[in-house]
Scaffold this active site. Structure first.
Site, PDB file in Angstrom:
ATOM      1  N   HIS A 438       0.821  -1.231   0.000  1.00  0.00           N
ATOM      2  CA  HIS A 438       0.000   0.000   0.000  1.00  0.00           C
ATOM      3  C   HIS A 438       0.849   1.273   0.000  1.00  0.00           C
ATOM      4  CE1 HIS A 438      -0.578   0.241   4.693  1.00  0.00           C
ATOM      5  NE2 HIS A 438       0.634  -0.083   4.378  1.00  0.00           N
ATOM      6  N   GLU A 439       0.203   2.376  -0.317  1.00  0.00           N
ATOM      7  CA  GLU A 439       0.884   3.679  -0.478  1.00  0.00           C
ATOM      8  C   GLU A 439       1.993   3.611  -1.525  1.00  0.00           C
ATOM      9  OE1 GLU A 439       0.272   6.648   0.553  1.00  0.00           O
ATOM     10  OE2 GLU A 439      -1.296   6.267   2.000  1.00  0.00           O
TER      11      GLU A 439
END
Lengths: 593, 593
Positions: A438-439
């Site tokens: 994620h990110e």
């Protein structure tokens, strides 16, 4: 123990000079006791309200009965305790209802929460990020409508970027916003993997949503940012009627299970009321201005889980008797604790290098965030921002990769027990497996580093990094750890120059091994972080540290030595392949797989 | 698709010459069609009875209500289908009720079952191993009492080695056996992590238990092997009364969830009736004679899961559109499938190298088992046994480590989706995480290789390995892949010589990096496996392969090229540290951590 408190003190006050922040105007009303009390509060709230349900939340993940989401009750108590302690607003100024505390200190606090229960911590983590976006870019009326409730914990927030049809390719998102005659927008579309996207812990949920205004340009230049609350506010800012946002379903994850991961449908009944944040088409820019901090947050989460894994594995290795040394196989002698076995010690040393190296890296990056905001001179602030910008891809990915490896080693040290859910090691691994994703995945970060960050503002950030490392190498003169890092830095420079030329000639080919380059850069960067720690520790030893203190500092120096020996060793092989523009991956045809 | 069928055909009939086994006396009654039909049956039974409940078994793990263990019903249907197809006895002679089929072919069959559902496959896998022990070492009356029922699937078997107080240190086990006046033994003690240790799928469970006879010597030389059935047999060999074996509890694992993992209590009501296998105090020796095969089985399990992960990730990468090439960022153009991205292709290539390399390695090792049993000359059989003995630590650990990494890459290729339980990738990882632990951890295998196998029988196995690789290098004359493997072999020799000297001088220090050496040896070994595959493929290409066939062979050659470039690159750094006797791990004091 959530974290090694001694190590955290070392990182904040010896490796970094966090106390010096008290001299900055913003922190003039604080003192060292306030900093330490804040850390103490974080440790206490994390121990009391987060850690106890970490396993329970994993075994009893959120459910959706078609109408409502059910979470274990402890999640709400934890949220309330976090809010009551003031952490939701702690970074903001007194004037805005905050505690006006420095970034680096609050990140250290977050490390306690992450180590205790990263899935429950995701709710405040995301809410803080959403509130930041509103605070930085929304108009006063939006700020007034939502921020006080988000700071106090009555409302929570989410970041809604991803859609089913695009993951990392944000430019292709399809959620649409249409200007309504009331001056606001009506939004429709589907968002996926939205953490904290639904629950009933708070009175309202404030979604920060990326969408394309009707008629906007294609790609990243046509994306706008909206506030879309779950419940509209009535005239007195109380909870009004339900907005057109519906939970389409929950996603079931490998770890982070107590964080709801949702598919959200906007506008199935005509359009969700959406309030534009800032100007049209600038949404991605706003998002990216917060991105560095969000990415440090991911790195820090990975670091915290790695530290937890290390703590557990170390305690187990010290008390579990099994086997004997190779030189003492007499079965009538007592078994030794497994920490006595060289291979277990090797794994613990790797864990320590990865866990503490990650934590040090993330706190260092947080100190750059702090500097970019509160240093006196605008030039110095700009330098800090540039350096941070360059390093962010590694700050996000190095802890995510090596912190995960630390969790893997934690399982291996416990052997069969590490593989069972009766011990916490396997959950720490599963939780941490999200962080390389994620990110911005590792692949995205590699492209960001080599394709964008290195050359941005004429390569200012990169030049600053080289300066910093060279400064440390000067300070390390006479230290046996200087030479390996010096060689690694030379390797990094050579590879960087070569790859920049390759990218210029042919971007597809030049960028094709960007992830490998990212790893190489990360290894050198963390080598620098370890050398800096070793120098501080050596100084303390030379100044006469003794007893437990001496053990602590010796541990730092020796882990740095391990790092220089083993973690820099693979650089030469990778450098050779990168400089030669090895194209094994792009030469492999699709139909050959 | 469970496995790439074309690849399996390649490995069995081109990389290995399995068809030549038909010339051996034992297989004179078979033909190629029998071999292929056997593979077809395995694929079909695995697809029909194992794969469909793989996810269900993971989400509905076995439960124990205090009296009975409950498994999802599909597990029993799968067991029955496996038994009905004859696989429980397939390796044994016609005279013993078997199908008299070669080891390497049956291992390929097991790869289908592992890929379909490794947790359910664990039941027959363990039962086959237990029956083998009885067949090889027990007296005729025990063989007659238990084997027919185990071969037909009425009874299942387990291997009960580990105890709560010792994990890898078998010499310290404490389960006790006392000779009873009836001529058998009464056994008491607790065993842990016993897979398949209780369930109601079969009429009886036959535990093969290691225990110490009262008065036996301490350590590994005082361990005996016993048959301890869950139910005693009555005079007509029917199910008699319950033996004194009780399920103390189930262990809850990260993966492999549909395999019961048990704590078993023997002798809480006076002593479990136990039948000695072979002679007293020779139990560990018997166990070790089966160990090579069990360890190949673990490697093969890891390889199969890696192959599954690769299949899923490849299919996803080919159909999932997202993003564009760096050189074509125009957002109005169509998105490309993610396999077009260099970093995804790099990960797929790594997966292919690890998955297919592991499978090839394990089938090669199985061919050595075959050779050790059925080659004509006793000298040739002994050579095969020696070579197998040397390579077993790598055959067990290389697929376990790199196959696990392939599963990790599978998650990363799918990104957020890979992290969810809505896709099979994360389960494949969790299942595979066991393999570096059971049947001897990586650390144990490293010590076994460097401390025992290398020097056994005057280094015969090692000499044979060098010969084999040098032979392949000769055959590769003119091939661009020859040089990197040749250099890697020289590195391996240098490191081996150095470490053997170091071990002689100081075993504790010399063995302290045995796990790193194991990895280095494994990389070279699999490099050889890939070069051999590439040579076969190149030959086929030169002979005019075209279309899909040419693509397949190009894929093999190119993956070998990737392997030589990237997977051998880290050798130099590790070799330097090993030769220097780097002692970073053992120099780190316990109190410095």
């Amino acid at each position: 123990m959530l974290l090694d408190d001694r190590d955290l003190q070392f990182l904040l006050y010896e490796f970094l000079d966090t106390e010096a922040l008290l001299e900055r105007e913003r922190y003039a009303e604080h003192d060292r006791a306030v900093f330490d009390a804040t850390l103490g509060t974080a440790r206490q709230v994390a121990s009391e309200f987060f850690a106890p349900h970490n396993h329970k939340g994993d075994s009893n993940e959120p459910t959706f009965d078609g109408e409502r989401v059910h979470l274990i009750a402890e999640t709400r108590y934890a949220w309330n305790a976090f809010a009551d302690a003031g952490f939701l607003a702690a970074q903001h100024d007194f004037a805005d209802g905050g505690l006006q505390l420095p970034e680096v200190l609050l990140r250290a606090c977050m490390a306690y929460f992450n180590a205790a229960n990263i899935a429950t911590t995701a709710y405040p983590f995301l809410s803080i990020g959403a509130a930041n976006l509103i605070k930085s870019f929304a108009c006063p009326s939006l700020r007034e409508a939502f921020l006080p409730a988000m700071f106090s914990g009555r409302f929570s927030g989410t970041m809604a970027l991803t859609e089913p049809g695009q993951g990392s390719a944000l430019g292709d998102l399809r959620t649409r916003a249409v200007l309504h005659e009331d001056g606001d927008y009506r939004l429709s579309g589907q968002k996926m993997f939205i953490s904290g996207g639904d629950h009933e812990m708070t009175e309202n949920i404030v979604h920060l949503v990326l969408a394309r205004i009707e008629g906007a340009p294609a790609g990243v230049k046509g994306i706008s940012l909206f506030v879309v609350p779950k419940f509209l506010l009535d005239a007195e800012s109380g909870i009004g009627k339900r907005n057109d946002v519906a939970l389409a379903g929950l996603i079931h994850k490998m770890g982070y299970r107590n964080t709801t991961s949702t598919v959200l449908s906007f506008g199935e009944r005509g359009g969700a009321v959406a309030y534009l944040v800032g100007e049209p088409h600038k949404g991605l820019g706003y998002m990216f201005q917060m991105m560095n901090e969000a990415r440090i947050g991911v790195g820090l989460g990975a670091a915290s889980l790695a530290c937890q894994s290390y703590q557990h594995a170390l305690a187990y290795a010290r008390e579990r008797p099994q086997g004997r040394h190779a030189s003492a196989r007499d079965p009538s002698t007592r078994q030794v604790a497994i920490i006595e076995h060289a291979d277990v010690r090797r794994m613990l040393l790797m864990q320590k290098a990865y866990a503490q190296g990650s934590l040090a890296l993330c706190l260092y990056a947080s100190s750059l965030v702090e500097d970019a905001h509160t240093l006196d001179s605008s030039e110095a602030r700009e330098d800090a921002a540039q350096l941070l910008d360059l390093l962010t891809p590694m700050v996000k990915t190095w802890p995510s990769r090596y912190g995960l490896l630390a969790c893997d080693l934690g399982i291996q040290i416990l052997g069969g027990s590490g593989y069972t859910r009766e011990y916490p090691l396997e959950q720490l691994y599963r939780d941490n497996r999200l962080n390389p994703i994620h990110e911005g995945t590792e692949g995205i970060q590699g492209l960001d580093l080599l394709g964008r960050k290195l050359g941005s503002k004429g390569g200012k950030g990169y030049a600053l990094f080289l300066q910093q490392v060279e400064l440390t190498l000067e300070q390390a003169s006479g230290n046996e750890l200087r030479q390996p890092l010096s060689e690694a830095l030379a390797t990094l420079k050579e590879v960087t120059d070569s790859l920049q030329r390759q990218v210029e000639q042919d971007p597809d080919h030049g960028l094709s091994n960007a992830t490998v380059y990212l790893d190489l850069f990360g290894r050198v960067l963390v080598g620098w972080i370890w050398l800096r720690q070793a120098l501080v520790a050596t100084q303390a030893l030379n100044a006469g540290a003794s007893g437990d203190e001496a053990d602590f500092y010796h541990g730092k120096v020796h882990t740095a030595r391990y790092y220089m020996d083993w973690e820099l060793a693979p650089l030469a092989g990778a450098a050779r392949l990168l400089c030669a523009g090895n194209s094994a991956n792009i030469d492999m045809h699709n139909r050959w797989f």
